[in-house]
Design a protein around this motif. Structure first.
Motif, PDB file in Angstrom:
ATOM      1  N   PRO A 131       8.314   9.759  -3.819  1.00 22.26           N
ATOM      2  CA  PRO A 131       8.352   9.542  -2.373  1.00 22.26           C
ATOM      3  C   PRO A 131       6.976   9.170  -1.832  1.00 22.26           C
ATOM      4  O   PRO A 131       5.957   9.724  -2.258  1.00 22.26           O
ATOM      5  N   ALA A 132       6.960   8.236  -0.889  1.00 25.54           N
ATOM      6  CA  ALA A 132       5.675   7.752  -0.384  1.00 25.54           C
ATOM      7  C   ALA A 132       5.864   7.049   0.944  1.00 25.54           C
ATOM      8  O   ALA A 132       6.967   6.596   1.273  1.00 25.54           O
ATOM      9  N   GLU A 189       1.321   4.292 -10.660  1.00 26.59           N
ATOM     10  CA  GLU A 189      -0.082   4.726 -10.710  1.00 26.59           C
ATOM     11  C   GLU A 189      -0.313   5.938  -9.806  1.00 26.59           C
ATOM     12  O   GLU A 189      -1.000   6.893 -10.193  1.00 26.59           O
ATOM     13  N   LEU A 190       0.259   5.914  -8.599  1.00 27.07           N
ATOM     14  CA  LEU A 190       0.057   6.992  -7.631  1.00 27.07           C
ATOM     15  C   LEU A 190       0.537   8.332  -8.178  1.00 27.07           C
ATOM     16  O   LEU A 190      -0.117   9.363  -7.986  1.00 27.07           O
ATOM     17  N   TYR A 191       1.682   8.305  -8.861  1.00 24.02           N
ATOM     18  CA  TYR A 191       2.257   9.539  -9.395  1.00 24.02           C
ATOM     19  C   TYR A 191       1.985   9.736 -10.892  1.00 24.02           C
ATOM     20  O   TYR A 191       2.534  10.639 -11.506  1.00 24.02           O
ATOM     21  N   ARG A 194       0.857  -1.194   0.000  1.00 23.62           N
ATOM     22  CA  ARG A 194       0.000   0.000   0.000  1.00 23.62           C
ATOM     23  C   ARG A 194       0.889   1.239   0.000  1.00 23.62           C
ATOM     24  O   ARG A 194       1.872   1.297   0.754  1.00 23.62           O
ATOM     25  N   VAL A 195       0.535   2.235  -0.796  1.00 29.27           N
ATOM     26  CA  VAL A 195       1.349   3.448  -0.907  1.00 29.27           C
ATOM     27  C   VAL A 195       0.485   4.693  -0.756  1.00 29.27           C
ATOM     28  O   VAL A 195      -0.668   4.731  -1.187  1.00 29.27           O
ATOM     29  N   GLU A 196       1.070   5.701  -0.117  1.00 25.35           N
ATOM     30  CA  GLU A 196       0.453   7.024   0.015  1.00 25.35           C
ATOM     31  C   GLU A 196       1.530   8.063  -0.277  1.00 25.35           C
ATOM     32  O   GLU A 196       2.680   7.907   0.145  1.00 25.35           O
ATOM     33  N   LYS A 197       1.182   9.144  -0.962  1.00 26.98           N
ATOM     34  CA  LYS A 197       2.145  10.208  -1.229  1.00 26.98           C
ATOM     35  C   LYS A 197       2.677  10.797   0.072  1.00 26.98           C
ATOM     36  O   LYS A 197       1.952  10.918   1.064  1.00 26.98           O
ATOM     37  N   ALA A 198       3.945  11.152   0.060  1.00 31.42           N
ATOM     38  CA  ALA A 198       4.593  11.739   1.230  1.00 31.42           C
ATOM     39  C   ALA A 198       5.746  12.611   0.756  1.00 31.42           C
ATOM     40  O   ALA A 198       6.155  12.560  -0.420  1.00 31.42           O
ATOM     41  N   ASP A 199       6.273  13.430   1.667  1.00 28.23           N
ATOM     42  CA  ASP A 199       7.402  14.294   1.309  1.00 28.23           C
ATOM     43  C   ASP A 199       8.695  13.501   1.190  1.00 28.23           C
ATOM     44  O   ASP A 199       9.599  13.880   0.441  1.00 28.23           O
ATOM     45  N   GLU A 200       8.776  12.415   1.943  1.00 31.80           N
ATOM     46  CA  GLU A 200       9.928  11.535   1.854  1.00 31.80           C
ATOM     47  C   GLU A 200       9.464  10.093   2.059  1.00 31.80           C
ATOM     48  O   GLU A 200       8.416   9.843   2.646  1.00 31.80           O
ATOM     49  N   THR A 201      10.251   9.169   1.567  1.00 35.32           N
ATOM     50  CA  THR A 201       9.857   7.761   1.622  1.00 35.32           C
ATOM     51  C   THR A 201      10.074   7.172   3.010  1.00 35.32           C
ATOM     52  O   THR A 201      11.158   7.304   3.591  1.00 35.32           O
TER      53      THR A 201
END
Length: 292
Positions: free
Chosen positions: A70-71, A101-103, A32-39
């Protein structure tokens, strides 16, 4: 949040060292992935305590860097690390598809293969596509010279995983650096036979093509009970048996009617040498899938 399931894989298949691979219907990793400022990375599931969460030491961190994506990444491990079933590749493949897909990077699954392979380099020391290609694309894959060929084959399989560990790096160290010409000729013939068998979904041809006298004997020496398990599988109806990837899992091809007997025989043979094991009654399956 996006969720992707990516399957376990079996690479080499005996005669196809660093070239052949198949996706397995099960087990699988879910990422599962969510956008973030850093991984950042969180790991749960089978063997999670042994998997680094530092992005620089985890396959998915390398994938996120390669995609500039990053996520926060959560890996639910269904494929045990150091199993010979493409554990790191499943995570890398799932992350590649999810982050693409997220980005909205717009890359095809084929274009994601070398990116996922860069993730594999974190574990094995250099990028290899023989596991990430089937985990992303599904089916039987041939990774050669940067090109990937996929065959939608239907072959019943048993993947037997003993409770021992063989690291990919150690398994690569025992691979012979040279080979006799007669062994090379035999291996080419076996690989061609296996490929035809996959194209025809013929377990007998696939099994015949899994024989190998160069890489497999060296890796089999790292697996307690390999000879006994191989013999037991053949006695129960397997058409071919070999080391799965770097090991210690052993992969067997068979007919559907014999799959349960083969699985039981392999587990029992490991037990006879004092090793606990579990068998996945599986088949060649689909590649990574977006779940939502």
């Amino acid at each position: 949040m996006l969720t992707v399931r990516a399957p376990a894989t079996s690479a080499n298949l005996g005669s196809g060292f660093d070239v052949f691979g198949v996706a397995l219907d099960r087990p699988a990793d879910v990422v599962r992935v969510e956008k973030a400022d850093e991984t950042t990375i969180e790991v749960t599931g089978i063997g999670s305590t042994y998997i680094p969460t530092d992005p620089e030491g985890n396959t998915v961190g390398a994938v996120a860097e390669a995609l500039d994506a990053p996520a926060h990444i959560r890996i639910d491990k269904g494929v045990r690390p150091s199993s010979g079933l493409g554990s790191s590749a499943a995570s890398a493949a799932a992350a590649a598809l999810a982050l693409n897909e997220l980005y909205d990077r717009g890359l095809t699954k084929e274009e994601l293969v070398p990116i996922a392979a860069e993730g594999e380099a974190v574990v094995s020391g250099e990028p290899h596509a023989d596991n990430v290609a089937p985990s992303l694309l599904g089916g039987f894959t041939i990774a050669a010279g940067g090109d990937i060929t996929t065959v939608d084959a239907a072959i019943p399989l048993v993947a037997c995983l003993p409770e021992i560990a063989v690291s990919t790096r150690d398994a690569r160290r025992v691979v012979p650096s040279t080979a006799e010409m007669t062994d090379l000729v035999d291996t080419v013939g076996r690989a061609a036979t296996l490929t035809v068998g996959m194209c025809r979904s013929d377990p007998a041809l696939v099994g015949e093509g899994m024989s190998d006298e160069i890489v497999t004997p060296a890796r089999a020496s790292l697996i307690s009970g390999y000879g006994q398990v191989r013999t037991a599988a053949f006695d129960a109806g397997a058409t071919g048996v070999t080391v799965s990837g770097a090991g210690p899992s052993i992969i067997a091809a068979c007919y559907e009617s014999d799959r349960r007997a083969v699985a039981g025989a392999m587990v029992d043979a490991f037990s006879d040498v004092g090793v606990d094991a579990r068998a996945y009654q599986t088949e060649i399956g689909r590649g990574a899938e977006l779940l939502g």
